[in-house]
Design an enzyme around this catalytic site. Structure first.
Site, short mmCIF file in Angstrom:
data_model
loop_
_atom_site.label_atom_id
_atom_site.label_comp_id
_atom_site.label_asym_id
_atom_site.label_seq_id
_atom_site.Cartn_x
_atom_site.Cartn_y
_atom_site.Cartn_z
N ARG A 5 78.11 44.98 4.89
CA ARG A 5 79.11 46.02 4.62
C ARG A 5 79.57 46.66 5.94
O ARG A 5 80.73 46.92 6.18
CB ARG A 5 78.54 47.14 3.73
CG ARG A 5 77.89 46.73 2.42
CD ARG A 5 78.92 46.60 1.32
NE ARG A 5 79.63 45.34 1.38
CZ ARG A 5 79.08 44.14 1.06
NH1 ARG A 5 77.84 44.04 0.66
NH2 ARG A 5 79.81 43.04 1.15
N HIS A 31 77.35 60.47 -0.06
CA HIS A 31 76.44 59.33 -0.23
C HIS A 31 76.03 58.69 1.10
O HIS A 31 75.56 57.56 1.11
CB HIS A 31 77.07 58.29 -1.16
CG HIS A 31 77.23 58.79 -2.57
ND1 HIS A 31 78.05 58.20 -3.50
CD2 HIS A 31 76.66 59.84 -3.22
CE1 HIS A 31 77.98 58.87 -4.66
NE2 HIS A 31 77.16 59.87 -4.49
N GLN A 66 82.69 60.18 -1.60
CA GLN A 66 81.53 59.39 -2.03
C GLN A 66 81.44 58.13 -1.18
O GLN A 66 80.49 57.38 -1.28
CB GLN A 66 81.68 58.99 -3.50
CG GLN A 66 81.67 60.18 -4.45
CD GLN A 66 82.11 59.77 -5.84
OE1 GLN A 66 81.32 59.27 -6.63
NE2 GLN A 66 83.38 59.96 -6.16
N ASN A 67 82.46 57.91 -0.34
CA ASN A 67 82.51 56.67 0.44
C ASN A 67 81.59 56.74 1.65
O ASN A 67 81.45 57.78 2.29
CB ASN A 67 83.94 56.39 0.89
CG ASN A 67 84.87 56.17 -0.29
OD1 ASN A 67 84.39 55.96 -1.41
ND2 ASN A 67 86.16 56.25 -0.06
N VAL A 68 81.01 55.58 1.97
CA VAL A 68 80.14 55.52 3.13
C VAL A 68 80.87 54.90 4.32
O VAL A 68 80.30 54.75 5.39
CB VAL A 68 78.83 54.74 2.80
CG1 VAL A 68 78.04 55.50 1.73
CG2 VAL A 68 79.09 53.31 2.34
N ASP A 69 82.16 54.57 4.13
CA ASP A 69 82.93 54.04 5.26
C ASP A 69 83.39 55.19 6.16
O ASP A 69 83.23 56.37 5.82
CB ASP A 69 84.13 53.20 4.75
CG ASP A 69 85.16 54.01 3.97
OD1 ASP A 69 85.60 55.07 4.46
OD2 ASP A 69 85.54 53.59 2.85
P1 OAD Z 1 84.30 53.03 -8.55
O1 OAD Z 1 84.35 51.59 -8.16
O2 OAD Z 1 83.38 53.44 -9.63
O3 OAD Z 1 85.76 53.52 -8.95
C1 OAD Z 1 86.86 53.17 -8.16
C2 OAD Z 1 88.10 53.79 -8.73
O4 OAD Z 1 89.17 53.48 -7.86
C3 OAD Z 1 88.47 53.29 -10.13
O5 OAD Z 1 88.79 54.37 -10.97
C4 OAD Z 1 89.69 52.41 -9.85
O6 OAD Z 1 90.63 52.42 -10.93
C5 OAD Z 1 90.29 53.08 -8.63
N1 OAD Z 1 91.12 52.22 -7.78
C6 OAD Z 1 91.12 50.87 -7.64
N2 OAD Z 1 92.05 50.49 -6.75
C7 OAD Z 1 92.65 51.61 -6.30
C8 OAD Z 1 93.68 51.89 -5.37
N3 OAD Z 1 94.31 50.93 -4.69
N4 OAD Z 1 94.05 53.20 -5.18
C9 OAD Z 1 93.43 54.19 -5.86
N5 OAD Z 1 92.45 53.99 -6.75
C10 OAD Z 1 92.06 52.72 -6.97
O7 OAD Z 1 83.99 53.85 -7.18
P2 OAD Z 1 83.44 55.34 -6.99
O8 OAD Z 1 83.88 56.23 -8.08
O9 OAD Z 1 83.72 55.72 -5.60
O10 OAD Z 1 77.43 54.89 -4.70
O11 OAD Z 1 81.89 55.08 -7.13
C11 OAD Z 1 80.99 56.12 -6.93
C12 OAD Z 1 79.70 55.62 -6.35
O12 OAD Z 1 79.21 54.51 -7.12
C13 OAD Z 1 79.80 55.05 -4.96
O13 OAD Z 1 79.75 56.05 -3.97
C14 OAD Z 1 78.63 54.12 -4.87
C15 OAD Z 1 78.74 53.48 -6.24
O14 OAD Z 1 77.59 52.95 -6.77
C16 OAD Z 1 76.35 54.34 -4.14
O15 OAD Z 1 76.29 53.17 -3.82
C17 OAD Z 1 75.20 55.28 -3.97
#
Ligand code: OAD
Length: 230
Positions: free
Chosen positions: A59, A107, A89-92
């Site tokens: 990653r 995170h 919540q992003n680690v980037d």
């Molecule tokens: P998710 O993968 O759960 O959700 C991503 C969201 O981004 C979804 O609602 C998609 O519809 C939306 N999406 C996709 N493409 C997009 C775009 N081009 N523009 C805008 N939105 C878009 O990711 P998170 O909610 O960030 O934690 O997940 C939360 C946590 O779950 C992460 O921090 C990670 C993961 O497990 C750990 O690993 C501890």
């Protein structure tokens, strides 16, 4: 800055999708390719730390090959007119590279490593790998500076306090599936205006919210045009 409206942006994987970083829960997302408990949980670390080091090394390497997109850049530009804090919540590190200055990484951060016994012993590693056997100054194995499933989220109360002071809460690219981060929305003031940018439907049951059903880059342009005249 005193009279400037406070914007708090709660961002998730979707804001970095157009930079080429895979989200977690979309079709083809990270958790379809990997078992989340094997690569992103504290139990996984105890069972197979080498596998987890490899996962995060990949990653981190990939992060060095991508660039921030217009959504990150627009959020940074908004600092000219607003008091903007990002709770991600992003680690980037794409918010940092996009020019934003106030960022809370709920995170953790890919470009940092830490002692596996002392959570406060953190070192910058950039895009370099962490090797098995590589130790922190306290002699313990270095691990990614990531908050894994099964671990507490140390910055959650700081983030809740920040969200509670927002005039505008902007949610971008999060499925709002992971707690406690998703629960932060509930800390918004009842007078705060809430926007949510996501091309897909996000299961959100709560107060009135303005949905912008667009990808992050287009959605951020629309958001900026709307708030700049408020
Ligand atoms: P998710 O993968 O759960 O959700 C991503 C969201 O981004 C979804 O609602 C998609 O519809 C939306 N999406 C996709 N493409 C997009 C775009 N081009 N523009 C805008 N939105 C878009 O990711 P998170 O909610 O960030 O934690 O997940 C939360 C946590 O779950 C992460 O921090 C990670 C993961 O497990 C750990 O690993 C501890």
């Amino acid at each position: 800055m005193e009279n400037f409206k406070k914007i708090v942006a709660l961002t998730g994987a979707g804001i970095s999708a157009e930079s080429g970083i895979t989200t977690f829960r979309d079709s083809g997302g990270m958790w379809e390719q990997y078992d989340v408990m094997e690569v992103a949980s504290i139990d996984g670390w105890h069972k197979n730390p080498q596998l987890m080091l490899h996962f995060y090394n990949e990653r981190r390497k990939q992060l060095g090959e991508v660039e921030p997109n217009d959504a990150h850049r627009i959020l940074a530009e908004l600092e000219k007119d607003f008091d903007v804090t990002i709770v991600t919540q992003n680690v980037d590190d794409l918010h940092e590279r996009g020019g934003s200055t106030k960022i809370i990484h709920l995170h953790g951060e890919l470009t940092k490593a830490r002692s596996s016994t002392d959570p406060n012993m953190i070192i910058d590693i950039g895009n370099n790998p962490i090797e098995w056997g590589e130790t922190a100054p306290d002699g313990s194995q270095l691990r990614p500076h990531i908050v894994w499933f099964g671990e507490a989220v140390p910055l959650i109360s700081t983030a809740a306090e920040i969200v509670s002071k927002a005039d505008i809460l902007l949610i971008v690219g999060s499925s709002l599936n992971v707690y406690p981060a998703a629960g932060l929305v509930g800390y918004a003031d009842r007078n705060a205006k809430i926007y949510l940018i996501d091309p897909n439907e996000v299961a959100y049951s709560g107060r009135n919210i303005t949905m912008i059903r667009e990808k992050a880059t287009t959605g951020m342009k629309k958001f900026k045009d709307e708030i700049i005249i408020i």
